[in-house]
Enzyme design. Sequence first.
Site, mmCIF file in Angstrom:
data_model
loop_
_atom_site.group_PDB
_atom_site.id
_atom_site.type_symbol
_atom_site.label_atom_id
_atom_site.label_comp_id
_atom_site.label_asym_id
_atom_site.label_seq_id
_atom_site.Cartn_x
_atom_site.Cartn_y
_atom_site.Cartn_z
ATOM 1 N N LYS A 98 35.587 41.819 30.417
ATOM 2 C CA LYS A 98 34.672 42.279 31.467
ATOM 3 C C LYS A 98 35.060 43.670 31.958
ATOM 4 C CE LYS A 98 33.378 37.773 33.417
ATOM 5 N NZ LYS A 98 33.559 36.850 34.564
ATOM 6 N N ASP A 104 44.811 48.954 24.701
ATOM 7 C CA ASP A 104 44.144 48.471 25.913
ATOM 8 C C ASP A 104 43.175 49.541 26.423
ATOM 9 O OD1 ASP A 104 45.565 46.081 26.004
ATOM 10 O OD2 ASP A 104 46.974 46.749 27.543
ATOM 11 N N MET A 105 42.142 49.109 27.170
ATOM 12 C CA MET A 105 41.246 50.094 27.772
ATOM 13 C C MET A 105 41.545 50.206 29.257
ATOM 14 S SD MET A 105 39.040 52.365 27.197
ATOM 15 C CE MET A 105 38.197 52.115 25.622
ATOM 16 N N GLN A 147 34.742 47.199 27.449
ATOM 17 C CA GLN A 147 34.542 46.526 28.747
ATOM 18 C C GLN A 147 33.054 46.303 29.002
ATOM 19 O OE1 GLN A 147 36.371 49.876 30.514
ATOM 20 N NE2 GLN A 147 38.305 48.837 30.978
ATOM 21 N N LYS A 152 48.920 50.758 26.408
ATOM 22 C CA LYS A 152 48.036 51.607 27.220
ATOM 23 C C LYS A 152 48.315 53.069 26.876
ATOM 24 C CE LYS A 152 47.281 48.491 31.052
ATOM 25 N NZ LYS A 152 47.717 47.332 30.224
ATOM 26 N N HIS A 200 38.401 34.223 30.780
ATOM 27 C CA HIS A 200 38.733 32.863 31.232
ATOM 28 C C HIS A 200 37.518 32.252 31.894
ATOM 29 C CE1 HIS A 200 42.011 35.817 31.955
ATOM 30 N NE2 HIS A 200 42.657 35.015 31.152
ATOM 31 N N ARG A 208 38.612 43.981 21.131
ATOM 32 C CA ARG A 208 38.786 42.953 22.163
ATOM 33 C C ARG A 208 37.682 43.226 23.193
ATOM 34 N NH1 ARG A 208 43.643 44.094 25.688
ATOM 35 N NH2 ARG A 208 44.909 43.008 24.159
ATOM 36 N N ARG A 256 46.678 43.885 40.151
ATOM 37 C CA ARG A 256 45.363 43.652 39.523
ATOM 38 C C ARG A 256 45.128 42.156 39.296
ATOM 39 N NH1 ARG A 256 46.563 48.501 36.521
ATOM 40 N NH2 ARG A 256 47.251 47.364 34.691
ATOM 41 N N ARG A 257 46.172 41.432 38.868
ATOM 42 C CA ARG A 257 46.008 39.987 38.621
ATOM 43 C C ARG A 257 45.786 39.242 39.935
ATOM 44 N NH1 ARG A 257 45.806 41.713 34.243
ATOM 45 N NH2 ARG A 257 43.670 41.353 34.834
HETATM 46 C C1 LIG Z 1 43.722 39.040 26.808
HETATM 47 C C2 LIG Z 1 43.088 39.916 27.830
HETATM 48 C C3 LIG Z 1 43.225 41.277 27.728
HETATM 49 C C4 LIG Z 1 42.606 42.113 28.661
HETATM 50 N N1 LIG Z 1 42.656 43.494 28.482
HETATM 51 C C5 LIG Z 1 41.964 44.278 29.321
HETATM 52 C C6 LIG Z 1 41.869 45.677 29.085
HETATM 53 O O1 LIG Z 1 42.418 46.233 28.112
HETATM 54 N N2 LIG Z 1 41.167 46.435 29.971
HETATM 55 C C7 LIG Z 1 40.542 45.877 31.063
HETATM 56 O O2 LIG Z 1 39.888 46.601 31.813
HETATM 57 N N3 LIG Z 1 40.628 44.556 31.300
HETATM 58 C C8 LIG Z 1 41.319 43.756 30.467
HETATM 59 N N4 LIG Z 1 41.356 42.397 30.709
HETATM 60 C C9 LIG Z 1 40.925 41.869 32.024
HETATM 61 C C10 LIG Z 1 39.458 41.529 32.019
HETATM 62 O O3 LIG Z 1 38.700 42.707 31.964
HETATM 63 C C11 LIG Z 1 39.077 40.755 33.294
HETATM 64 O O4 LIG Z 1 39.351 41.547 34.413
HETATM 65 C C12 LIG Z 1 39.815 39.432 33.445
HETATM 66 O O5 LIG Z 1 39.913 38.759 32.229
HETATM 67 C C13 LIG Z 1 39.046 38.521 34.423
HETATM 68 O O6 LIG Z 1 37.753 38.275 33.954
HETATM 69 P P1 LIG Z 1 37.269 36.875 33.327
HETATM 70 O O7 LIG Z 1 36.348 37.197 32.216
HETATM 71 O O8 LIG Z 1 38.419 36.039 32.986
HETATM 72 O O9 LIG Z 1 36.353 36.242 34.448
HETATM 73 P P2 LIG Z 1 36.642 35.883 35.985
HETATM 74 O O10 LIG Z 1 35.312 35.505 36.514
HETATM 75 O O11 LIG Z 1 37.393 36.962 36.682
HETATM 76 O O12 LIG Z 1 37.573 34.632 35.904
HETATM 77 C C14 LIG Z 1 37.113 33.371 35.463
HETATM 78 C C15 LIG Z 1 38.044 32.301 35.997
HETATM 79 O O13 LIG Z 1 39.355 32.512 35.446
HETATM 80 C C16 LIG Z 1 40.343 32.223 36.405
HETATM 81 N N5 LIG Z 1 41.111 33.453 36.702
HETATM 82 C C17 LIG Z 1 40.787 34.712 36.344
HETATM 83 N N6 LIG Z 1 41.748 35.570 36.731
HETATM 84 C C18 LIG Z 1 42.688 34.819 37.346
HETATM 85 C C19 LIG Z 1 43.940 35.112 37.954
HETATM 86 N N7 LIG Z 1 44.441 36.352 38.003
HETATM 87 N N8 LIG Z 1 44.656 34.110 38.503
HETATM 88 C C20 LIG Z 1 44.199 32.854 38.462
HETATM 89 N N9 LIG Z 1 43.016 32.488 37.892
HETATM 90 C C21 LIG Z 1 42.278 33.468 37.346
HETATM 91 C C22 LIG Z 1 39.638 31.719 37.621
HETATM 92 O O14 LIG Z 1 39.515 30.327 37.531
HETATM 93 C C23 LIG Z 1 38.274 32.351 37.512
HETATM 94 O O15 LIG Z 1 37.307 31.665 38.224
HETATM 95 C C24 LIG Z 1 41.915 41.549 29.759
HETATM 96 C C25 LIG Z 1 41.778 40.169 29.851
HETATM 97 C C26 LIG Z 1 42.318 39.352 28.903
HETATM 98 C C27 LIG Z 1 42.101 37.887 29.014
#
Ligand SMILES: Cc1cc2nc3c(=O)[nH]c(=O)nc-3n(C[C@H](O)[C@H](O)[C@H](O)COP(=O)(O)OP(=O)(O)OC[C@H]3O[C@@H](n4cnc5c(N)ncnc54)[C@H](O)[C@@H]3O)c2cc1C
Length: 303
Positions: free
Chosen positions: A181, A127-128, A156, A93, A222, A178, A283-284
Amino acid sequence: MSSSLFHRAVIGTMPYVPRPLIWRFSRRYIAGTHLQDACKTVEQVNAAGCTGTIDVLGEDSTSEEQVVAAVDLYLQTIREIHSASLDCGVSVKLSEMGLRFSVARCREAMLVLLAAAREHGLFVRIDMEDSSVTSPTLEIYRDFRTQFDNVGIVIQSCLRRSEQDVAELLASGPTDVRLCKGIYVEPEEIAFCDADEIRDSFSELLEQLFAGGARRVGIATHDPILVTRAEDLIGTMGVEKDRYEFQMLLGVAGTLRRKLVAKGHPLRVYVPFGELWYNYSIRRLRENPHIVGHIIKNLFTHH
Ligand SMILES: Cc1cc2nc3c(=O)[nH]c(=O)nc-3n(C[C@H](O)[C@H](O)[C@H](O)COP(=O)(O)OP(=O)(O)OC[C@H]3O[C@@H](n4cnc5c(N)ncnc54)[C@H](O)[C@@H]3O)c2cc1C
């Protein structure tokens, strides 16, 4: 009260939840507090057929001491990944590298990291962070990618500007992105707030990146709907395996991850470690659909 209102109400109480309880719930998302913890986790990730990227937790450095400490830990991480022969890069970051208090200092720190990573054959993903630093982050990436071929950026799909940003990146040099969302809460004027709009934007950006000749795209989600759409697109466009990979966070969606690996898709796992785990954990936890019930239950059964 609707379940989403209830969810939001509980999320709002997180700052008052005791840290040990936050640690217990967020433990699955974090390799540990030491570099050795991260390396051990990456070893397991590699053994499961995935590559890794290590994030040294930390953000928003406000002093030179913090930047020096962060750079030092990243350099140790780079050397350790190399000497343990792990299939792994690092994610960084820019605010951890001082972006918010000195752009020049941040560039200097990144130069050191990128050179060390290149020397050891490692890839660095920038990272963003939130929208207040989108432009300077992209600018620093654009400058460094002319000197280094081991650096990539994050786009994003929640941001309305992303289509334009991707077009500009693709038109001006080798682009390694990368796509995610976006995790930060942004105002409606600059960001899509509806879940379907964010999804559609994600799919459109992915197609734009593949069609525009991006060197490699990390599909970081995911979300099973987006994963299926991405698989379809990869199939119809005939995208080769060296031009994409799925990316997932440690501790999230293990079943989906294993399914993709079994189908032969490249997949990278994001492995964070460090003492500064609190902000990342919050955040997680906010994104975990099952967390509300667990937190409530534990607040009442342990205190
Ligand atoms: C490898 C990686 C790098 C990333 N880097 C950045 C970045 O640099 N900047 C940034 O702004 N964002 C980053 N993100 C976060 C991303 O922007 C999303 O906020 C995050 O991935 C959740 O969105 P989703 O597409 O998985 O969909 P969602 O709709 O949020 O999740 C889909 C499904 O995944 C599961 N899930 C998701 N999160 C969780 C959790 N915390 N615990 C348990 N189950 C969960 C659930 O089953 C959910 O229904 C990154 C994500 C990944 C995977």
